[in-house]
Design a protein around this motif. Structure first.
Motif, short mmCIF file in Angstrom:
data_model
loop_
_atom_site.label_atom_id
_atom_site.label_comp_id
_atom_site.label_asym_id
_atom_site.label_seq_id
_atom_site.Cartn_x
_atom_site.Cartn_y
_atom_site.Cartn_z
N PHE A 1 -11.62 -3.98 -14.67
CA PHE A 1 -11.33 -4.49 -13.34
C PHE A 1 -11.74 -3.48 -12.28
O PHE A 1 -11.81 -2.27 -12.55
CB PHE A 1 -9.82 -4.77 -13.19
CG PHE A 1 -9.36 -6.09 -13.74
CD1 PHE A 1 -9.11 -7.15 -12.90
CD2 PHE A 1 -9.17 -6.25 -15.10
CE1 PHE A 1 -8.67 -8.38 -13.41
CE2 PHE A 1 -8.74 -7.46 -15.61
CZ PHE A 1 -8.48 -8.54 -14.77
N VAL A 2 -11.96 -3.96 -11.07
CA VAL A 2 -12.15 -3.05 -9.94
C VAL A 2 -10.83 -2.29 -9.72
O VAL A 2 -9.77 -2.77 -10.09
CB VAL A 2 -12.57 -3.80 -8.67
CG1 VAL A 2 -13.90 -4.50 -8.87
CG2 VAL A 2 -11.50 -4.81 -8.26
N PRO A 3 -10.89 -1.10 -9.10
CA PRO A 3 -9.67 -0.33 -8.91
C PRO A 3 -8.79 -0.88 -7.79
O PRO A 3 -9.28 -1.46 -6.82
CB PRO A 3 -10.20 1.08 -8.55
CG PRO A 3 -11.55 0.83 -7.96
CD PRO A 3 -12.10 -0.37 -8.71
N LEU A 4 -7.50 -0.69 -7.96
CA LEU A 4 -6.54 -1.01 -6.91
C LEU A 4 -6.68 0.04 -5.81
O LEU A 4 -6.57 1.24 -6.07
CB LEU A 4 -5.12 -1.02 -7.48
CG LEU A 4 -3.98 -1.44 -6.56
CD1 LEU A 4 -4.11 -2.90 -6.18
CD2 LEU A 4 -2.63 -1.19 -7.24
N THR A 5 -6.92 -0.39 -4.59
CA THR A 5 -7.13 0.54 -3.48
C THR A 5 -5.92 0.58 -2.58
O THR A 5 -4.94 -0.14 -2.79
CB THR A 5 -8.39 0.15 -2.67
OG1 THR A 5 -8.22 -1.18 -2.18
CG2 THR A 5 -9.63 0.20 -3.53
N GLY A 6 -5.99 1.42 -1.57
CA GLY A 6 -4.87 1.58 -0.66
C GLY A 6 -4.00 2.75 -1.06
O GLY A 6 -3.83 3.06 -2.24
N ALA A 7 -3.44 3.42 -0.07
CA ALA A 7 -2.61 4.59 -0.33
C ALA A 7 -1.30 4.19 -0.97
O ALA A 7 -0.71 3.16 -0.64
CB ALA A 7 -2.34 5.34 0.98
N ALA A 8 -0.84 5.01 -1.91
CA ALA A 8 0.44 4.77 -2.56
C ALA A 8 1.57 5.30 -1.70
O ALA A 8 1.37 6.16 -0.84
CB ALA A 8 0.47 5.44 -3.93
N ALA A 9 2.75 4.78 -1.92
CA ALA A 9 3.92 5.27 -1.20
C ALA A 9 4.24 6.69 -1.64
O ALA A 9 4.05 7.06 -2.79
CB ALA A 9 5.12 4.35 -1.47
#
Length: 224
Positions: A215-223
């Motif tokens: 799968f493509v990677p999950l993006t966005g900053a983590a908490a």
């Protein structure tokens, strides 16, 4: 669905059944819920594929949709839909709307779908497609899926259509007791596995790794 796509759709469903049978020792699923296959039959995949890839709309492969994202392989869409064990009254969170194809499948299986997409343009495009199909039980929001959608939690099931090294804690928190979360875990370079996590009535977690995926990677900053 366009008349000339009927035969292509039937061939695709036959290929999915064959692949389900071939992977049954890994997945534990010798056959899929007939409702899942009927949901796939009822959603015209060509509506979710770019114009220049229309000839491949009913091929059992992932396809690029722009922004470095893909529409998932139909077999994987069917398998993940089956693994959450959807019921007609369920409320489901999807992380990674993409083209909207998976959400359209889920819309035919459950009561309500809340879908998060971090790329605003893709979220807007998916919203239009789903409205055209009459998927009134799907709400799409542009946002960081790592944080989930707490306003509508808890969810009967959560489906994540992008990979990360671990499941974001917010998603586990937003899963209802007895609920199921399905997500690819790992990295593109070190390998990914499709993981099924179930939360018991006391909040305990049991997980099972199903089969290798990409799968493509999950993006966005983590908490923090």
């Amino acid at each position: 669905m366009r008349q000339d796509d009927d035969g292509c759709m039937q061939r695709l469903l036959d290929e999915i059944r064959d692949e389900v049978r071939d992977t049954r020792e890994l997945t534990g699923r010798p056959v899929l819920d007939p409702r899942v296959l009927e949901a796939l039959r009822g959603v015209p995949r060509h509506m979710f594929v770019p114009d220049d890839l229309q000839a491949s709309a009913y091929v059992n492969h992932p396809l690029p949709i722009g922004h470095g994202q893909t529409i998932s392989q139909p077999y994987i869409v069917a398998l993940m839909s089956d693994l959450i064990q959807p019921r007609a009254g369920d409320v489901v969170l999807e992380v990674g709307t993409g083209s909207g194809y998976q959400a359209a499948i889920l819309a035919r299986l459950v009561k309500q779908v809340y879908s998060l997409e971090i790329i605003e343009e893709l979220a807007a495009q998916a919203r239009v497609r789903l409205q055209r199909l009459g998927c009134d039980n799907v709400e799409v929001c542009a946002g960081n899926g790592r944080f989930g959608w707490p306003e509508h939690a808890p969810y009967d099931s959560i489906m994540v259509t992008a990979a990360a090294p671990r499941i974001p804690p917010a998603l586990i928190e937003q899963l209802k007791a007895g609920g199921i979360l399905v997500m690819p875990v790992g990295s593109r370079y070190l390998g990914q596995e499709l993981l099924v996590l179930q939360k018991d009535a006391l909040g305990g977690l049991a997980e099972r790794r199903v089969l290798p995926v990409a799968f493509v990677p999950l993006t966005g900053a983590a908490a923090e």
